[in-house]
Scaffold this motif. Structure first.
Motif, PDB file in Angstrom:
ATOM      1  N   UNK A 140       0.858  -1.187   0.000  1.00 44.48           N
ATOM      2  CA  UNK A 140       0.000   0.000   0.000  1.00 44.48           C
ATOM      3  C   UNK A 140       0.894   1.237   0.000  1.00 44.48           C
ATOM      4  N   UNK A 141       1.169   1.801  -1.188  1.00 44.46           N
ATOM      5  CA  UNK A 141       2.053   2.963  -1.238  1.00 44.46           C
ATOM      6  C   UNK A 141       1.442   4.177  -0.556  1.00 44.46           C
ATOM      7  N   UNK A 142       2.316   4.955   0.047  1.00 39.49           N
ATOM      8  CA  UNK A 142       1.925   6.224   0.661  1.00 39.49           C
ATOM      9  C   UNK A 142       2.730   7.332  -0.005  1.00 39.49           C
ATOM     10  N   UNK A 143       2.378   8.544   0.281  1.00 41.30           N
ATOM     11  CA  UNK A 143       3.177   9.667  -0.224  1.00 41.30           C
ATOM     12  C   UNK A 143       4.626   9.522   0.251  1.00 41.30           C
TER      13      UNK A 143
ATOM     14  N   UNK B 292      11.069  12.920 -11.044  1.00 42.81           N
ATOM     15  CA  UNK B 292      10.073  13.345 -12.007  1.00 42.81           C
ATOM     16  C   UNK B 292       8.893  13.911 -11.211  1.00 42.81           C
ATOM     17  N   UNK B 293       8.383  15.092 -11.580  1.00 41.22           N
ATOM     18  CA  UNK B 293       7.286  15.684 -10.807  1.00 41.22           C
ATOM     19  C   UNK B 293       6.020  14.826 -10.757  1.00 41.22           C
ATOM     20  N   UNK B 294       5.920  13.833 -11.621  1.00 39.32           N
ATOM     21  CA  UNK B 294       4.783  12.895 -11.547  1.00 39.32           C
ATOM     22  C   UNK B 294       4.673  12.255 -10.166  1.00 39.32           C
ATOM     23  N   UNK B 295       5.817  12.147  -9.482  1.00 33.41           N
ATOM     24  CA  UNK B 295       5.883  11.378  -8.247  1.00 33.41           C
ATOM     25  C   UNK B 295       5.891  12.223  -6.976  1.00 33.41           C
ATOM     26  N   UNK B 296       5.962  13.555  -7.092  1.00 31.29           N
ATOM     27  CA  UNK B 296       6.047  14.331  -5.863  1.00 31.29           C
ATOM     28  C   UNK B 296       5.386  15.703  -5.905  1.00 31.29           C
ATOM     29  N   UNK B 297       5.073  16.226  -7.079  1.00 31.58           N
ATOM     30  CA  UNK B 297       4.614  17.609  -7.174  1.00 31.58           C
ATOM     31  C   UNK B 297       3.107  17.679  -7.425  1.00 31.58           C
ATOM     32  N   UNK B 298       2.363  17.954  -6.365  1.00 35.16           N
ATOM     33  CA  UNK B 298       0.900  18.033  -6.479  1.00 35.16           C
ATOM     34  C   UNK B 298       0.449  19.123  -7.443  1.00 35.16           C
ATOM     35  N   UNK B 299       1.114  20.261  -7.424  1.00 35.42           N
ATOM     36  CA  UNK B 299       0.724  21.362  -8.313  1.00 35.42           C
ATOM     37  C   UNK B 299       0.912  20.949  -9.778  1.00 35.42           C
ATOM     38  N   UNK B 300       2.026  20.307 -10.087  1.00 34.91           N
ATOM     39  CA  UNK B 300       2.285  19.841 -11.449  1.00 34.91           C
ATOM     40  C   UNK B 300       1.222  18.839 -11.889  1.00 34.91           C
ATOM     41  N   UNK B 301       0.820  17.966 -10.981  1.00 36.21           N
ATOM     42  CA  UNK B 301      -0.122  16.894 -11.319  1.00 36.21           C
ATOM     43  C   UNK B 301      -1.574  17.368 -11.392  1.00 36.21           C
ATOM     44  N   UNK B 302      -1.843  18.625 -11.096  1.00 39.13           N
ATOM     45  CA  UNK B 302      -3.196  19.156 -11.281  1.00 39.13           C
ATOM     46  C   UNK B 302      -3.515  19.329 -12.754  1.00 39.13           C
ATOM     47  N   UNK B 303      -2.493  19.439 -13.572  1.00 35.75           N
ATOM     48  CA  UNK B 303      -2.685  19.586 -15.010  1.00 35.75           C
ATOM     49  C   UNK B 303      -2.674  18.235 -15.692  1.00 35.75           C
ATOM     50  N   UNK B 304      -2.552  18.257 -16.989  1.00 37.88           N
ATOM     51  CA  UNK B 304      -2.490  17.031 -17.777  1.00 37.88           C
ATOM     52  C   UNK B 304      -1.040  16.676 -18.050  1.00 37.88           C
ATOM     53  N   UNK B 305      -0.758  15.388 -18.009  1.00 38.85           N
ATOM     54  CA  UNK B 305       0.566  14.883 -18.372  1.00 38.85           C
ATOM     55  C   UNK B 305       0.424  14.320 -19.773  1.00 38.85           C
ATOM     56  N   UNK B 306       0.899  15.099 -20.751  1.00 43.22           N
ATOM     57  CA  UNK B 306       0.622  14.714 -22.126  1.00 43.22           C
ATOM     58  C   UNK B 306      -0.873  14.793 -22.345  1.00 43.22           C
ATOM     59  N   UNK B 307      -1.483  13.692 -22.756  1.00 46.12           N
ATOM     60  CA  UNK B 307      -2.933  13.642 -22.940  1.00 46.12           C
ATOM     61  C   UNK B 307      -3.612  12.913 -21.794  1.00 46.12           C
ATOM     62  N   UNK B 308      -2.861  12.685 -20.707  1.00 48.02           N
ATOM     63  CA  UNK B 308      -3.374  11.911 -19.581  1.00 48.02           C
ATOM     64  C   UNK B 308      -3.464  12.777 -18.339  1.00 48.02           C
ATOM     65  N   UNK B 309      -4.530  12.613 -17.591  1.00 47.97           N
ATOM     66  CA  UNK B 309      -4.658  13.275 -16.301  1.00 47.97           C
ATOM     67  C   UNK B 309      -4.743  12.189 -15.233  1.00 47.97           C
ATOM     68  N   UNK B 310      -3.735  12.136 -14.373  1.00 51.06           N
ATOM     69  CA  UNK B 310      -3.710  11.112 -13.328  1.00 51.06           C
ATOM     70  C   UNK B 310      -4.457  11.550 -12.075  1.00 51.06           C
ATOM     71  N   UNK B 311      -4.739  12.838 -11.922  1.00 43.79           N
ATOM     72  CA  UNK B 311      -5.480  13.314 -10.761  1.00 43.79           C
ATOM     73  C   UNK B 311      -4.673  13.327  -9.479  1.00 43.79           C
ATOM     74  N   UNK B 312      -3.377  13.360  -9.574  1.00 37.06           N
ATOM     75  CA  UNK B 312      -2.515  13.394  -8.388  1.00 37.06           C
ATOM     76  C   UNK B 312      -1.240  12.625  -8.653  1.00 37.06           C
ATOM     77  N   UNK B 313      -0.351  12.647  -7.671  1.00 41.66           N
ATOM     78  CA  UNK B 313       0.930  11.979  -7.855  1.00 41.66           C
ATOM     79  C   UNK B 313       0.721  10.466  -7.988  1.00 41.66           C
ATOM     80  N   UNK B 314       1.678   9.823  -8.661  1.00 41.15           N
ATOM     81  CA  UNK B 314       1.607   8.372  -8.859  1.00 41.15           C
ATOM     82  C   UNK B 314       2.927   7.727  -8.433  1.00 41.15           C
ATOM     83  N   UNK B 315       2.829   6.461  -8.079  1.00 37.82           N
ATOM     84  CA  UNK B 315       3.981   5.666  -7.689  1.00 37.82           C
ATOM     85  C   UNK B 315       4.871   5.409  -8.906  1.00 37.82           C
ATOM     86  N   UNK B 316       6.169   5.282  -8.697  1.00 39.33           N
ATOM     87  CA  UNK B 316       7.101   4.921  -9.765  1.00 39.33           C
ATOM     88  C   UNK B 316       6.751   3.534 -10.297  1.00 39.33           C
TER      89      UNK B 316
END
Length: 151
Positions: free
Chosen positions: A25-28, A42-66
């Motif tokens: 069960x991953x945590x922040x 990579x900001x995908x894994x730690x930056x909430x502000x960055x992850x509010x936008x779209x990553x390419x054509x994908x929106x993950x809705x928050x940080x993701x695990x490596x």
């Protein structure tokens, strides 16, 4: 939960035997620790502000695990199962299918799909998969294990 299988040796392996790995069960915090350990910031894994936008054509809705954390979870399942019976993890190929977020619980599994004996050793092929708490496939692939003959 530890890996489970009735298998105790190469001889007792059967096609269709399954391996159950340890849930994770991953945590922040664990995601950030992987950033530090891997030097992958990579900001995908730690930056909430960055992850509010779209990553390419994908929106993950928050940080993701490596994705490589999936690789480590599968490797742990394989080595926990193999080493007590003298087996060695030789190869692992995986494909990431879906993101993992803090709060998810993921579980690795494996299924023996083939056995082969060669002049020098004995081999098993294992289909591997990780699913989340919703049954979504997160990662899947194939592993190879060697069971060196006793000398």
């Amino acid at each position: 939960m530890t890996p489970t299988s009735a298998t105790t040796s190469f001889e007792s392996l059967a096609i269709g035997d399954t391996i159950a790995g340890t849930p994770f069960a991953p945590t922040r915090e664990t995601i950030r620790e992987f950033c530090d350990a891997s030097l992958d910031y990579n900001p995908l894994h730690w930056d909430d502000a960055y992850m509010k936008g779209n990553f390419g054509k994908t929106s993950f809705g928050g940080i993701i695990m490596h994705g490589m954390t999936n690789f480590g979870i599968l490797t742990k399942m394989l080595t926990d199962w193999l080493y007590p019976m003298g087996g060695v993890h030789r190869r692992l190929e995986t494909r990431w299918k879906a993101p993992v977020k803090p709060g998810d619980t993921i579980v690795p599994t494996g299924t023996i799909t083939a056995k082969k004996e060669t002049a020098g050793s004995r081999w098993a092929v294992i289909a591997v998969e990780i699913k989340n708490q919703h049954g979504t496939t997160i990662a899947q692939g194939e592993a190879m294990a060697e069971f060196p003959p006793a000398r």
